[in-house]
Design a protein around this motif. Structure first.
Motif, PDB file in Angstrom:
ATOM      1  N   PRO A 128      -8.909   8.798   1.032  1.00 53.07           N
ATOM      2  CA  PRO A 128      -8.763   8.174  -0.535  1.00 53.07           C
ATOM      3  C   PRO A 128      -9.261   6.629  -0.373  1.00 53.07           C
ATOM      4  O   PRO A 128      -9.236   6.171   0.580  1.00 53.07           O
ATOM      5  CB  PRO A 128      -7.303   8.209  -0.551  1.00 53.07           C
ATOM      6  CG  PRO A 128      -6.563   8.302   0.771  1.00 53.07           C
ATOM      7  CD  PRO A 128      -7.426   8.943   1.573  1.00 53.07           C
ATOM      8  N   GLU A 134      -8.807   9.957  -4.983  1.00 52.89           N
ATOM      9  CA  GLU A 134      -9.398  10.994  -4.324  1.00 52.89           C
ATOM     10  C   GLU A 134     -10.906  11.096  -4.758  1.00 52.89           C
ATOM     11  O   GLU A 134     -10.952  11.437  -6.168  1.00 52.89           O
ATOM     12  CB  GLU A 134      -8.564  12.278  -4.284  1.00 52.89           C
ATOM     13  CG  GLU A 134      -7.217  11.918  -3.979  1.00 52.89           C
ATOM     14  CD  GLU A 134      -6.803  11.816  -2.270  1.00 52.89           C
ATOM     15  OE1 GLU A 134      -7.926  12.024  -1.593  1.00 52.89           O
ATOM     16  OE2 GLU A 134      -5.923  11.373  -1.933  1.00 52.89           O
ATOM     17  N   GLU A 178      -4.691   1.594  -7.873  1.00 53.02           N
ATOM     18  CA  GLU A 178      -4.324   3.153  -7.808  1.00 53.02           C
ATOM     19  C   GLU A 178      -5.024   3.823  -6.689  1.00 53.02           C
ATOM     20  O   GLU A 178      -6.072   3.375  -6.173  1.00 53.02           O
ATOM     21  CB  GLU A 178      -4.394   3.839  -9.209  1.00 53.02           C
ATOM     22  CG  GLU A 178      -5.855   4.184  -9.395  1.00 53.02           C
ATOM     23  CD  GLU A 178      -5.912   4.833 -10.621  1.00 53.02           C
ATOM     24  OE1 GLU A 178      -5.697   5.866 -10.971  1.00 53.02           O
ATOM     25  OE2 GLU A 178      -6.541   3.934 -11.732  1.00 53.02           O
ATOM     26  N   LYS A 179      -4.249   4.799  -6.043  1.00 52.67           N
ATOM     27  CA  LYS A 179      -4.972   5.577  -4.911  1.00 52.67           C
ATOM     28  C   LYS A 179      -5.807   6.502  -5.941  1.00 52.67           C
ATOM     29  O   LYS A 179      -5.457   7.041  -6.695  1.00 52.67           O
ATOM     30  CB  LYS A 179      -3.983   6.353  -4.301  1.00 52.67           C
ATOM     31  CG  LYS A 179      -4.445   7.351  -3.215  1.00 52.67           C
ATOM     32  CD  LYS A 179      -3.369   7.979  -2.562  1.00 52.67           C
ATOM     33  CE  LYS A 179      -3.661   9.103  -1.676  1.00 52.67           C
ATOM     34  NZ  LYS A 179      -2.331   9.796  -0.977  1.00 52.67           N
ATOM     35  N   LEU A 227      -8.868   2.807  -2.695  1.00 52.66           N
ATOM     36  CA  LEU A 227      -8.346   2.062  -3.755  1.00 52.66           C
ATOM     37  C   LEU A 227      -8.960   1.660  -5.007  1.00 52.66           C
ATOM     38  O   LEU A 227     -10.162   1.029  -4.664  1.00 52.66           O
ATOM     39  CB  LEU A 227      -7.611   0.868  -3.071  1.00 52.66           C
ATOM     40  CG  LEU A 227      -6.893  -0.261  -3.663  1.00 52.66           C
ATOM     41  CD1 LEU A 227      -5.418   0.269  -4.285  1.00 52.66           C
ATOM     42  CD2 LEU A 227      -6.649  -1.498  -3.099  1.00 52.66           C
ATOM     43  N   ILE A 260       0.921  -1.287  -0.065  1.00 52.01           N
ATOM     44  CA  ILE A 260      -0.193   0.143   0.048  1.00 52.01           C
ATOM     45  C   ILE A 260       0.873   1.230  -0.026  1.00 52.01           C
ATOM     46  O   ILE A 260       0.562   2.270  -0.502  1.00 52.01           O
ATOM     47  CB  ILE A 260      -0.998  -0.047   1.076  1.00 52.01           C
ATOM     48  CG1 ILE A 260      -2.332   0.677   0.691  1.00 52.01           C
ATOM     49  CG2 ILE A 260      -0.353   0.405   2.539  1.00 52.01           C
ATOM     50  CD1 ILE A 260      -3.237   0.515  -0.121  1.00 52.01           C
ATOM     51  N   LYS A 272       0.693   4.748  -2.700  1.00 48.07           N
ATOM     52  CA  LYS A 272       0.386   6.004  -2.277  1.00 48.07           C
ATOM     53  C   LYS A 272       1.024   7.102  -3.347  1.00 48.07           C
ATOM     54  O   LYS A 272       0.599   8.138  -3.426  1.00 48.07           O
ATOM     55  CB  LYS A 272       1.179   6.432  -0.730  1.00 48.07           C
ATOM     56  CG  LYS A 272       0.442   5.814   0.261  1.00 48.07           C
ATOM     57  CD  LYS A 272       1.176   6.007   1.559  1.00 48.07           C
ATOM     58  CE  LYS A 272       0.306   5.578   2.734  1.00 48.07           C
ATOM     59  NZ  LYS A 272       1.006   5.710   4.168  1.00 48.07           N
ATOM     60  N   PHE A 294      -8.503   2.260   1.289  1.00 48.47           N
ATOM     61  CA  PHE A 294      -7.025   2.473   1.069  1.00 48.47           C
ATOM     62  C   PHE A 294      -6.443   2.064   2.245  1.00 48.47           C
ATOM     63  O   PHE A 294      -5.659   2.907   3.033  1.00 48.47           O
ATOM     64  CB  PHE A 294      -6.636   3.891   0.373  1.00 48.47           C
ATOM     65  CG  PHE A 294      -5.513   4.074  -0.336  1.00 48.47           C
ATOM     66  CD1 PHE A 294      -4.959   3.395  -1.435  1.00 48.47           C
ATOM     67  CD2 PHE A 294      -4.154   4.506   0.624  1.00 48.47           C
ATOM     68  CE1 PHE A 294      -3.711   3.469  -2.018  1.00 48.47           C
ATOM     69  CE2 PHE A 294      -3.066   4.612   0.109  1.00 48.47           C
ATOM     70  CZ  PHE A 294      -2.765   4.358  -1.248  1.00 48.47           C
TER      71      PHE A 294
END
Length: 97
Positions: free
Chosen positions: A40, A33, A30-31, A42, A10, A14, A68
């Motif tokens: 955030p 938003e 991917e992270k 995943l 993880i 980030k 996440f």
């Protein structure tokens, strides 16, 4: 079957996206938003080969959003495996050409 040990931790996610492929199926973690979310998520996406993420039409991609954290990463790997199993004909059609 893909295993958690084959994925980046993880902390890697980030800052970077992680992509891979498995027998005709491509995947990406991917992270993300999201609007209205404090933390955030995943984002996990699968799509058929041969093209990369950016060159594949959005309607050919399947995605999910998870927490996440390490548990979300583990669930993401499980979800990718479930997608592979449940859509085997989709991946085989691509790998046969």
């Amino acid at each position: 079957m893909l295993e958690l040990k084959d994925f980046m931790p993880i902390n890697y996610l980030k800052k970077e996206k992680f992509t891979g492929s498995h027998q005709g199926m491509r995947f990406r973690m991917e992270k993300a938003e999201l609007d209205g979310e404090e933390r955030p998520k995943l984002k996990v996406t699968v799509w058929p080969e041969p093209y990369g993420y950016d060159a594949t039409p959005q309607d050919e991609k399947t995605e999910t959003f998870l927490e996440f954290d390490a548990d979300g990463l583990s669930k993401g790997v499980e979800w990718i495996n479930e997608q592979f199993e449940s859509q085997q004909l989709r991946w085989k059609a691509v790998s046969r050409g």
